[in-house]
Design a protein around this motif. Structure first.
Motif, short mmCIF file in Angstrom:
data_model
loop_
_atom_site.label_atom_id
_atom_site.label_comp_id
_atom_site.label_asym_id
_atom_site.label_seq_id
_atom_site.Cartn_x
_atom_site.Cartn_y
_atom_site.Cartn_z
N GLU A 299 5.19 -60.27 29.92
CA GLU A 299 6.46 -60.84 29.50
C GLU A 299 7.63 -60.08 30.14
N ALA A 300 7.49 -58.74 30.22
CA ALA A 300 8.52 -57.94 30.88
C ALA A 300 8.58 -58.25 32.37
N MET A 301 7.42 -58.48 32.98
CA MET A 301 7.39 -58.87 34.39
C MET A 301 8.15 -60.18 34.60
N MET A 302 7.97 -61.13 33.67
CA MET A 302 8.67 -62.40 33.80
C MET A 302 10.18 -62.23 33.66
N SER A 303 10.59 -61.27 32.86
CA SER A 303 12.03 -61.06 32.68
C SER A 303 12.71 -60.62 33.98
N ILE A 304 11.93 -60.05 34.91
CA ILE A 304 12.51 -59.64 36.19
C ILE A 304 12.09 -60.58 37.33
N GLY A 305 11.54 -61.74 36.98
CA GLY A 305 11.33 -62.75 38.02
C GLY A 305 9.92 -63.23 38.24
#
Length: 531
Positions: free
Chosen positions: A403-409
């Motif tokens: 989810e954190a990876m998705m927050s940066i793209g």
């Protein structure tokens, strides 16, 4: 030569096309030895392999509906993207979820919600939620630690993620007060941008190993001494994606920078074993934990996926009898997946988070130990309602990774294991990383955390609570059986969560061991911009 050239350029383009297709057909029929389809259907058979290669993209963007994809569907990804961009993350016209499906959860709101007092800190900073427990308090560590954020970043190593991705996440954690787990790849310069750090020790002992690859306490002590932002140490026993399996870091992937950070030689494959060599058995592990805590003064915890429970019972027994052991326990669900893993492991080995956590929590509850442990939960819990469910079951903090990876793209291309991540998040390719604007992605990480916590807090208030730690196993229902009958978590998993010793959020903020270096003015500006 000029005559030949003049002749060739006079040949029509369609003749060249026919000649090319004839050559492809000849190759497919007479030279191809691997693909039956190409032999039997020359030329046109290539269309089949082309369509197969773009199948995931076709399904993701055209075929699948908003709730259909795995591991994260389009609606989940959309909520993360909108939150991270500080955009409207609401939805209209009611839910499109199948609310009668098995394992669907319902949160039981109170008739009258919790009313914030006029002087309550969440009136100005509604994304401010410190952890209700202190790591290392019971075992009297010299540097106990209360995470300033109940939502934090799970273990993802530099090497697995790109340098720019790690730096973006760390800066975002600094802005939001969250901690950043290093993963087992060691402490890189990209982890040192101001956020609290949980340093993970894996079986390869990267960053804390001697010349022979064995664990070095001296190196760990020096690392902690020189980097005061390291607030806790996590001993990784296994991870949800591939519990009980080691790995190999190929020589081709070991750059000079990675060699220095991990303490491994250049030009040689490096083995990360499936087991620890620094200790033997559960008693040896407890001894090892205490040695690290004594040498560093920091809280020490363990991270593990869950299957068999005998060793967990043995650990609980030792902790009860000897008053020592881990200060926190991170339970990783079998649905975890930032690390590359064989499908047989990713699909079948270890329990999903909800079964894993409830099994382990009941073990420590039976030994009356839940008050001395900070329980950290990880496994697709990076959404407010799922986090509320996890806290109701007994979790104290939530760690998020994908989810954190998705927050940066990250776009869920699922190419993390190929070094071809199109967004530059999970690759060491310099060209692909070049598209990451670190300052922009850091702010997106911050917004994701703040909006996540804000919504989680709003759910808590709707249930009549000041803090999410006050959720109980009676506050959430879950659909069960083929008749989709809903029962409380308490009934479903046969236990009631032990009450957390909580007074008020103000008391948590006054704790001398509170981490995060909280910039409340920055968080206030963030909240103002959101509202």
């Amino acid at each position: 030569m000029q005559v030949i050239f003049d002749f060739l350029i006079k040949i029509p383009w369609w003749v060249w096309l026919i000649l090319f297709l004839m050559l492809v057909a000849f190759r497919d029929v007479f030279l191809n030895r691997k693909h039956t389809i190409l032999h039997n259907f020359p030329v046109v058979g290539h269309m089949r392999y082309f369509l197969e290669s773009i199948g995931p993209e076709l399904r993701q963007y055209i075929v699948a509906n908003n709730r259909e994809e795995l591991p994260f569907n389009r609606r989940e990804r959309g909520w993360i993207y909108a939150s991270a961009k500080n955009e409207n993350n609401y939805e209209g016209f009611g839910t499109d979820q199948d609310i009668f499906s098995t394992h669907y959860i319902f949160i039981n709101n109170a008739m009258l919600p919790y009313k914030l007092p006029a002087d309550h800190p969440n009136r100005k900073n509604s994304g401010l939620i410190p952890c209700a427990k202190v790591m290392g308090q019971f075992n009297k560590r010299r540097r106990p630690y209360r995470p300033a954020s109940i939502i934090n970043i799970s273990a993802m190593s530099f090497g697995s993620l790109s340098a720019k991705a790690i730096e973006s996440l760390n800066l975002g954690c600094k802005l939001s007060g969250a901690y950043h787990n290093t993963g087992e790849g060691g402490l890189s310069s990209y982890h040192q941008k101001g956020a609290d750090v949980v340093f993970q020790i894996g079986t390869g002992y990267f960053g804390t190993r001697d010349g022979l690859g064995n664990f070095s306490m001296e190196k760990l002590v020096d690392l902690v001494k020189n980097n005061p932002q390291i607030r806790a140490i996590e001993l990784k026993l296994s991870q949800g994606a591939k519990p009980g399996k080691g790995g190999v870091l190929p020589a081709a992937k070991i750059s000079k920078e990675i060699s220095e950070i991990r303490g491994v030689p250049l030009g040689k494959d490096v083995l990360s074993p499936s087991y620890h060599t620094a200790f033997e058995g559960i008693e040896g592990m407890v001894d090892f934990i205490e040695e690290i805590a004594e040498a560093t003064g920091l809280p020490v915890g363990i991270k593990s996926a869950v299957g068999q429970l005998n060793d967990w019972k043995k650990l609980a027994s030792i902790m009860q009898e000897q008053d020592r052991g881990p200060d926190f326990i991170s339970i990783d669900g079998g649905e975890g997946g930032t690390g590359a893993a064989p499908p047989s492991f990713a699909d079948h080995v270890s329990l999903p988070w909800i079964y894993a956590f409830t099994d382990v929590y009941k073990v420590f509850q039976n030994y009356k130990l839940t008050d001395r442990i900070v329980f950290v939960a990880a496994g697709k819990l990076g959404f407010p309602a799922k986090a509320a469910m996890a806290l109701a079951l007994g979790a104290d903090c939530i760690n998020v990774a994908r989810e954190a990876m998705m927050s940066i793209g990250c776009i869920q291309a699922q190419s993390c294991h190929t070094n071809t991540c199109p967004t530059g998040v999970a690759t060491q390719n310099k060209w692909l990383q070049a598209g990451i604007d670190i300052q922009d992605k850091a702010m997106r990480t911050n917004f994701y955390f703040v909006k996540f916590r804000k919504e989680l807090l709003q759910i808590s208030h709707a249930c009549g609570y000041e803090h999410p730690c006050q959720f109980t196993t009676d506050d959430v229902d879950i659909n069960l059986s083929d008749k989709n009958l809903a029962k409380t978590l308490a009934t479903t998993f046969s236990y009631h969560k032990d009450e957390v010793n909580f007074g008020s959020v103000n008391e948590l903020l006054e704790c001398p061991h509170l981490g995060g270096n909280l910039n409340l003015e920055m968080m206030k500006l963030t909240e103002d911009s959101i509202d």
